[in-house]
Scaffold this motif. Structure first.
Motif, mmCIF file in Angstrom:
data_model
loop_
_atom_site.group_PDB
_atom_site.id
_atom_site.type_symbol
_atom_site.label_atom_id
_atom_site.label_comp_id
_atom_site.label_asym_id
_atom_site.label_seq_id
_atom_site.Cartn_x
_atom_site.Cartn_y
_atom_site.Cartn_z
ATOM 1 N N UNK A 233 0.859 -1.198 -0.022
ATOM 2 C CA UNK A 233 -0.107 0.035 -0.035
ATOM 3 C C UNK A 233 0.881 1.139 0.100
ATOM 4 N N UNK A 234 0.786 2.059 -1.015
ATOM 5 C CA UNK A 234 1.601 3.298 -1.020
ATOM 6 C C UNK A 234 0.815 4.440 -0.456
ATOM 7 N N UNK A 235 1.383 5.053 0.420
ATOM 8 C CA UNK A 235 0.741 6.375 0.682
ATOM 9 C C UNK A 235 -0.563 6.225 1.227
ATOM 10 N N UNK A 236 -0.943 5.119 1.524
ATOM 11 C CA UNK A 236 -2.612 4.691 1.932
ATOM 12 C C UNK A 236 -3.434 5.272 0.862
ATOM 13 N N UNK A 237 -2.752 5.149 -0.568
ATOM 14 C CA UNK A 237 -4.028 5.557 -1.476
ATOM 15 C C UNK A 237 -3.790 4.492 -2.699
ATOM 16 N N UNK A 238 -2.723 3.946 -2.975
ATOM 17 C CA UNK A 238 -2.436 3.081 -4.148
ATOM 18 C C UNK A 238 -2.031 1.778 -3.586
ATOM 19 N N UNK A 239 -2.905 0.714 -3.941
ATOM 20 C CA UNK A 239 -2.560 -0.827 -3.596
ATOM 21 C C UNK A 239 -2.052 -1.529 -4.764
ATOM 22 N N UNK A 240 -0.854 -2.023 -4.487
ATOM 23 C CA UNK A 240 -0.140 -2.927 -5.519
ATOM 24 C C UNK A 240 -0.560 -4.406 -5.139
ATOM 25 N N UNK A 241 -1.330 -5.087 -5.997
ATOM 26 C CA UNK A 241 -1.998 -6.318 -5.550
ATOM 27 C C UNK A 241 -1.357 -7.579 -5.984
ATOM 28 N N UNK A 242 -0.300 -7.395 -6.799
ATOM 29 C CA UNK A 242 0.129 -8.654 -7.562
ATOM 30 C C UNK A 242 -0.796 -9.584 -8.255
ATOM 31 N N UNK A 243 -0.580 -10.705 -7.941
ATOM 32 C CA UNK A 243 -1.765 -11.527 -8.385
ATOM 33 C C UNK A 243 -2.830 -11.892 -7.390
ATOM 34 N N UNK A 244 -3.148 -11.277 -6.462
ATOM 35 C CA UNK A 244 -4.228 -11.483 -5.497
ATOM 36 C C UNK A 244 -5.550 -10.932 -6.067
ATOM 37 N N UNK A 245 -5.528 -9.911 -6.500
ATOM 38 C CA UNK A 245 -6.668 -9.137 -6.643
ATOM 39 C C UNK A 245 -6.597 -8.402 -8.298
ATOM 40 N N UNK A 246 -7.320 -8.470 -9.101
ATOM 41 C CA UNK A 246 -7.347 -7.725 -10.224
ATOM 42 C C UNK A 246 -8.628 -7.052 -10.657
ATOM 43 N N UNK A 247 -8.463 -5.947 -11.493
ATOM 44 C CA UNK A 247 -9.783 -4.991 -11.616
ATOM 45 C C UNK A 247 -11.035 -5.764 -11.820
ATOM 46 N N UNK A 248 -10.949 -7.051 -12.455
ATOM 47 C CA UNK A 248 -12.164 -7.697 -12.708
ATOM 48 C C UNK A 248 -12.146 -9.179 -12.187
ATOM 49 N N UNK A 249 -10.963 -9.494 -11.789
ATOM 50 C CA UNK A 249 -11.104 -10.881 -11.256
ATOM 51 C C UNK A 249 -10.210 -11.192 -10.194
ATOM 52 N N UNK A 250 -9.774 -12.442 -9.359
ATOM 53 C CA UNK A 250 -8.849 -12.931 -8.572
ATOM 54 C C UNK A 250 -7.994 -13.711 -8.850
ATOM 55 N N UNK A 251 -6.937 -13.972 -8.051
ATOM 56 C CA UNK A 251 -5.784 -14.845 -8.233
ATOM 57 C C UNK A 251 -6.293 -16.238 -8.082
ATOM 58 N N UNK A 252 -5.458 -17.148 -8.939
ATOM 59 C CA UNK A 252 -5.773 -18.568 -8.802
ATOM 60 C C UNK A 252 -5.078 -19.073 -7.661
ATOM 61 N N UNK A 253 -5.489 -20.008 -6.981
ATOM 62 C CA UNK A 253 -4.844 -20.435 -5.701
ATOM 63 C C UNK A 253 -4.342 -21.769 -5.799
ATOM 64 N N UNK A 254 -4.189 -22.482 -6.955
ATOM 65 C CA UNK A 254 -3.974 -23.762 -7.290
ATOM 66 C C UNK A 254 -2.730 -24.229 -7.732
ATOM 67 N N UNK A 255 -1.684 -23.161 -8.199
ATOM 68 C CA UNK A 255 -0.513 -23.581 -8.545
ATOM 69 C C UNK A 255 0.449 -24.364 -7.458
ATOM 70 N N UNK A 256 1.261 -25.430 -7.931
ATOM 71 C CA UNK A 256 2.037 -26.201 -6.812
ATOM 72 C C UNK A 256 1.114 -26.684 -5.740
ATOM 73 N N UNK A 257 -0.133 -26.912 -5.877
ATOM 74 C CA UNK A 257 -0.942 -27.323 -4.946
ATOM 75 C C UNK A 257 -1.800 -28.579 -5.071
ATOM 76 N N UNK A 258 -1.990 -29.575 -4.388
ATOM 77 C CA UNK A 258 -3.051 -30.311 -4.690
ATOM 78 C C UNK A 258 -4.325 -29.884 -4.233
#
Ligand SMILES: [Fe+2]
Length: 367
Positions: A233-258
């Motif tokens: 979170x930058x200066x309490x205004x901008x959030x860099x979310x990586x692959x957790x949250x996208x503008x219209x979708x969410x991250x996949x939880x299954x790589x390297x996982x059974x």
């Protein structure tokens, strides 16, 4: 000149220089990904057969260069020769779409604080989004996915010295250039808390802050996409979310996982997403990927938490429903992700052409 390299074409498109990009690949390949703004002719077989009328039907402006594109830069040469014979200025893209995988463009993100600038650096073909955040004479980089020199050049154009380099998680879809960028710039390398990588870094745990006189980045641990996934979170205004949250979708939880692990990670993701949604609704979310090739339009890709909250219905279900829905919607596993992950854990970007390894559409999101 009968050919053009990726760097020159990307610069032309970024400058808005008049150019027609003519894609001659089979439709099925184009459907996977394409150069934004390009036009298409289904003439692949005819060109390969050296049929002189292969491009007879193509209608391109005669007063600007035409760049022909195929998968690897061979068939596009035949196309360029045929167009040149018609009196057009035709150039074949060296290395084709394979080489285009490393093309990039930038968009400046409007920031409320006038002394802070955020530049979204987009690897257009793969849809990887990285960020250069600068203020006064210092800059930070998040999720570097391009040649480190790209970030060094952009920073020096703005009079910034890169002092911090961060990743949001251990990536599985592209080789992280963060370690190399930190080495080349003399910056510190920050990674989320995990035991996966085998090289030195400074850890960013939940609530840790990284501050310069003008910038303050706060780490928010958001496990789910990967166990160590962290948002900044930058200066309490901008959030860099990586692959957790996208503008219209969410991250996949299954790589390297059974299945059991994917289920557990989906539950973690549910809580992580709700932790993010508790931030002020006007917070701007800037994610680590785009789902489509990124146009050369200078428009940043992002959305406020309020917009995301409205867009993504799954955020409003119960945890049980969220987990079941997520597991049902998992997209196909991306190619080469295991090898890419191993290289990222070792902190290696092998010498030579990595475009084959990194090829393929991005599949980090579930929408
Ligand atoms: Fe990822």
């Amino acid at each position: 000149m009968t050919s053009i390299d990726v760097g020159t074409l990307r610069a032309w498109l970024e400058e808005g220089r008049p150019v027609t990009v003519l894609d001659v690949r089979p439709m099925v390949e184009r459907a996977e990904w394409a150069i934004p703004g390009s036009i298409h002719i289904d003439a692949y077989d005819a060109l390969r057969a050296h049929n002189p009328a292969a491009l007879a039907d193509v209608d391109v402006p005669s007063d600007e260069p035409v760049v022909t594109v195929c998968a690897a830069g061979k068939t596009s040469q035949i196309a360029a020769e045929q167009l040149t014979a018609r009196g057009l200025q035709a150039l074949s893209l060296d290395g084709g779409m394979k080489a285009w995988s490393l093309a990039w463009n930038v968009a400046e993100v409007p920031v409320p604080a006038h002394d802070v600038r955020v530049i979204q650096v987009r690897r257009t073909g793969k849809g990887c989004l990285s960020y250069l955040i600068g203020a006064k004479d210092e800059a930070m980089v998040i999720d570097a996915s391009l040649d480190p020199q790209v970030y060094l050049d952009l920073a020096s154009q703005h009079g910034w010295q890169i002092t911090s380099v961060l990743d949001t998680h251990i990536h599985a879809d592209h080789l992280s250039r963060s370690r190399r960028l930190a080495q080349m710039s003399g910056a510190m390398l920050f990674l989320p808390d995990q035991q996966r990588v085998s090289f030195p870094f400074t850890v960013m745990r939940d609530g840790d802050t990284l501050a310069t006189p003008h910038l303050m980045l706060t780490a928010l641990s958001t496990p789910g996409h990967t166990p160590e996934s962290t948002c900044y979170l930058l200066n309490n205004t901008i959030l860099f979310t990586g692959d957790t949250l996208f503008p219209t979708s969410i991250g996949r939880p299954d790589l390297h996982a059974d299945e059991q692990e994917a289920r557990a990670r989906s539950s973690l993701l549910y809580h992580s997403l709700h932790k993010l949604l508790a931030l002020p609704s006007e917070t701007l979310v800037l994610s680590g990927h785009a789902s489509e090739p990124v146009p050369f339009d200078g428009q940043p890709i992002g959305a406020t938490l309020a917009e995301i909250d409205e867009q993504i219905g799954i955020l409003h279900t119960t945890q049980t429903m969220f987990v079941e829905t997520l597991l049902r919607l998992l997209p196909p596993t991306p190619p080469n992700y295991e090898r890419i992950t191993r290289l990222n854990e070792a902190g290696l970007v092998p010498e030579g052409d990595m475009t084959e390894l990194e090829a393929g559409a991005n599949r980090c999101a579930i929408s």
